[in-house]
Scaffold this motif. Sequence first.
Motif, mmCIF file in Angstrom:
data_model
loop_
_atom_site.group_PDB
_atom_site.id
_atom_site.type_symbol
_atom_site.label_atom_id
_atom_site.label_comp_id
_atom_site.label_asym_id
_atom_site.label_seq_id
_atom_site.Cartn_x
_atom_site.Cartn_y
_atom_site.Cartn_z
ATOM 1 N N GLY A 119 0.223 16.293 11.652
ATOM 2 C CA GLY A 119 0.165 15.560 10.395
ATOM 3 C C GLY A 119 -0.672 14.313 10.512
ATOM 4 O O GLY A 119 -0.996 13.859 11.618
ATOM 5 N N LYS A 120 -1.062 13.753 9.367
ATOM 6 C CA LYS A 120 -1.813 12.504 9.316
ATOM 7 C C LYS A 120 -1.071 11.484 8.470
ATOM 8 O O LYS A 120 -0.405 11.830 7.485
ATOM 9 C CB LYS A 120 -3.207 12.731 8.726
ATOM 10 C CG LYS A 120 -4.161 13.505 9.621
ATOM 11 C CD LYS A 120 -5.539 13.602 8.967
ATOM 12 C CE LYS A 120 -6.516 14.352 9.852
ATOM 13 N NZ LYS A 120 -7.863 14.446 9.227
ATOM 14 N N ILE A 121 -1.210 10.232 8.856
ATOM 15 C CA ILE A 121 -0.696 9.117 8.074
ATOM 16 C C ILE A 121 -1.875 8.525 7.314
ATOM 17 O O ILE A 121 -2.888 8.164 7.925
ATOM 18 C CB ILE A 121 -0.061 8.050 8.976
ATOM 19 C CG1 ILE A 121 1.047 8.665 9.837
ATOM 20 C CG2 ILE A 121 0.485 6.899 8.145
ATOM 21 C CD1 ILE A 121 1.517 7.759 10.963
ATOM 22 N N SER A 153 0.836 -1.207 0.000
ATOM 23 C CA SER A 153 0.000 0.000 0.000
ATOM 24 C C SER A 153 0.866 1.250 0.000
ATOM 25 O O SER A 153 1.989 1.251 0.503
ATOM 26 C CB SER A 153 -0.899 0.015 1.243
ATOM 27 O OG SER A 153 -1.762 -1.088 1.260
ATOM 28 N N SER A 154 0.327 2.320 -0.557
ATOM 29 C CA SER A 154 1.001 3.615 -0.530
ATOM 30 C C SER A 154 0.697 4.301 0.803
ATOM 31 O O SER A 154 -0.445 4.317 1.260
ATOM 32 C CB SER A 154 0.518 4.506 -1.679
ATOM 33 O OG SER A 154 0.861 3.955 -2.925
ATOM 34 N N VAL A 155 1.734 4.862 1.394
ATOM 35 C CA VAL A 155 1.596 5.570 2.672
ATOM 36 C C VAL A 155 2.045 7.005 2.465
ATOM 37 O O VAL A 155 3.148 7.244 1.962
ATOM 38 C CB VAL A 155 2.445 4.912 3.773
ATOM 39 C CG1 VAL A 155 2.247 5.632 5.109
ATOM 40 C CG2 VAL A 155 2.110 3.433 3.905
ATOM 41 N N ILE A 156 1.201 7.945 2.828
ATOM 42 C CA ILE A 156 1.601 9.347 2.733
ATOM 43 C C ILE A 156 1.552 9.997 4.105
ATOM 44 O O ILE A 156 0.777 9.589 4.974
ATOM 45 C CB ILE A 156 0.724 10.140 1.733
ATOM 46 C CG1 ILE A 156 -0.699 10.339 2.282
ATOM 47 C CG2 ILE A 156 0.691 9.466 0.370
ATOM 48 C CD1 ILE A 156 -1.531 11.308 1.469
ATOM 49 N N PHE A 157 2.391 10.986 4.280
ATOM 50 C CA PHE A 157 2.334 11.826 5.470
ATOM 51 C C PHE A 157 1.815 13.182 5.008
ATOM 52 O O PHE A 157 2.456 13.871 4.220
ATOM 53 C CB PHE A 157 3.705 11.977 6.128
ATOM 54 C CG PHE A 157 3.627 12.662 7.466
ATOM 55 C CD1 PHE A 157 3.339 11.942 8.611
ATOM 56 C CD2 PHE A 157 3.809 14.034 7.569
ATOM 57 C CE1 PHE A 157 3.243 12.575 9.846
ATOM 58 C CE2 PHE A 157 3.713 14.676 8.788
ATOM 59 C CZ PHE A 157 3.432 13.944 9.940
ATOM 60 N N ASP A 158 0.636 13.526 5.502
ATOM 61 C CA ASP A 158 -0.093 14.689 5.017
ATOM 62 C C ASP A 158 -0.126 15.757 6.109
ATOM 63 O O ASP A 158 -0.797 15.601 7.127
ATOM 64 C CB ASP A 158 -1.511 14.261 4.638
ATOM 65 C CG ASP A 158 -2.274 15.328 3.877
ATOM 66 O OD1 ASP A 158 -1.804 16.479 3.827
ATOM 67 O OD2 ASP A 158 -3.346 15.004 3.331
ATOM 68 N N ILE A 159 0.599 16.843 5.897
ATOM 69 C CA ILE A 159 0.701 17.896 6.913
ATOM 70 C C ILE A 159 -0.570 18.735 6.979
ATOM 71 O O ILE A 159 -1.046 19.074 8.065
ATOM 72 C CB ILE A 159 1.916 18.803 6.623
ATOM 73 C CG1 ILE A 159 3.216 17.994 6.694
ATOM 74 C CG2 ILE A 159 1.976 19.964 7.617
ATOM 75 C CD1 ILE A 159 4.442 18.787 6.282
ATOM 76 N N ASN A 160 -1.136 19.071 5.831
ATOM 77 C CA ASN A 160 -2.263 20.015 5.794
ATOM 78 C C ASN A 160 -3.580 19.378 5.341
ATOM 79 O O ASN A 160 -4.515 20.074 4.971
ATOM 80 C CB ASN A 160 -1.934 21.208 4.907
ATOM 81 C CG ASN A 160 -1.494 20.777 3.516
ATOM 82 O OD1 ASN A 160 -1.497 19.589 3.201
ATOM 83 N ND2 ASN A 160 -1.113 21.732 2.695
ATOM 84 N N ASP A 161 -3.642 18.045 5.357
ATOM 85 C CA ASP A 161 -4.869 17.302 5.074
ATOM 86 C C ASP A 161 -5.424 17.586 3.685
ATOM 87 O O ASP A 161 -6.648 17.636 3.488
ATOM 88 C CB ASP A 161 -5.934 17.618 6.137
ATOM 89 C CG ASP A 161 -6.948 16.482 6.287
ATOM 90 O OD1 ASP A 161 -6.669 15.371 5.822
ATOM 91 O OD2 ASP A 161 -8.026 16.725 6.873
ATOM 92 N N ASP A 162 -4.518 17.717 2.697
ATOM 93 C CA ASP A 162 -4.970 17.929 1.320
ATOM 94 C C ASP A 162 -4.832 16.669 0.467
ATOM 95 O O ASP A 162 -5.049 16.698 -0.737
ATOM 96 C CB ASP A 162 -4.202 19.083 0.670
ATOM 97 C CG ASP A 162 -2.706 18.817 0.565
ATOM 98 O OD1 ASP A 162 -2.237 17.763 1.065
ATOM 99 O OD2 ASP A 162 -1.990 19.673 0.014
#
Length: 222
Positions: free
Chosen positions: A109-111, A58-67
Amino acid sequence: VSIEGLPTLDLNQTGSHLLTYTVLDSSNNLASSVRTVYVADWNFTLAGRAMDGYLVGSSVIFDINDDGIHDLSAEVKTDQSGAFTIAFTNQEFALVDSNKNGVVDPGEGKIKVSGGMDSSTMEPFSGSYEADANSSVVTPLTSILSALVDEGLSRENAKSKVAEAMGISSILDITTYDAIAAAAKGDPNSAAALAASARVANAIRQTVAFMDFVSDGNFSDK
């Protein structure tokens, strides 16, 4: 075979480096390829595991601003056990650590995990789960927790609400609890956690399927 570009790669020099590979055979056929090599000084890492069953590839992103966009330079994928490591360069960590306390806090941030395959069913994973930056698991339950925090609940209050609503023991921390591993060790609390996660995952899949149905023009309010 000849290689043009940087003759040596200085591992102490961070940044991106272009290497051009040129191949000439005995018939004078020429081919070349350019590769970008990234040398990064990792300042901080976050380790976790993505689960429906364990999510593989799976692709995992770290999203700082929830975009919905990955805000770090290194691509992240889950391995065969759903595990992943998110790495921050010095510059990235400085951007994320908004209060400058030397750690990544839940609100910084969100994972987010999407794609890949559910190892428990061997079927493609078409959904998307998320968790805050202090979670070591990303599951259907952490996705609910994240949504509640977005609605204004505190993290601890949201955890209590999810546990109460889903019939999970309040002693479990759903942001760190690996119910699959716990079940393998005979933890009696794992059954309720796995059942709750399955119910939420099924609800998410049904919602996604309905939204796909509507977006394909199969539904009208007339």
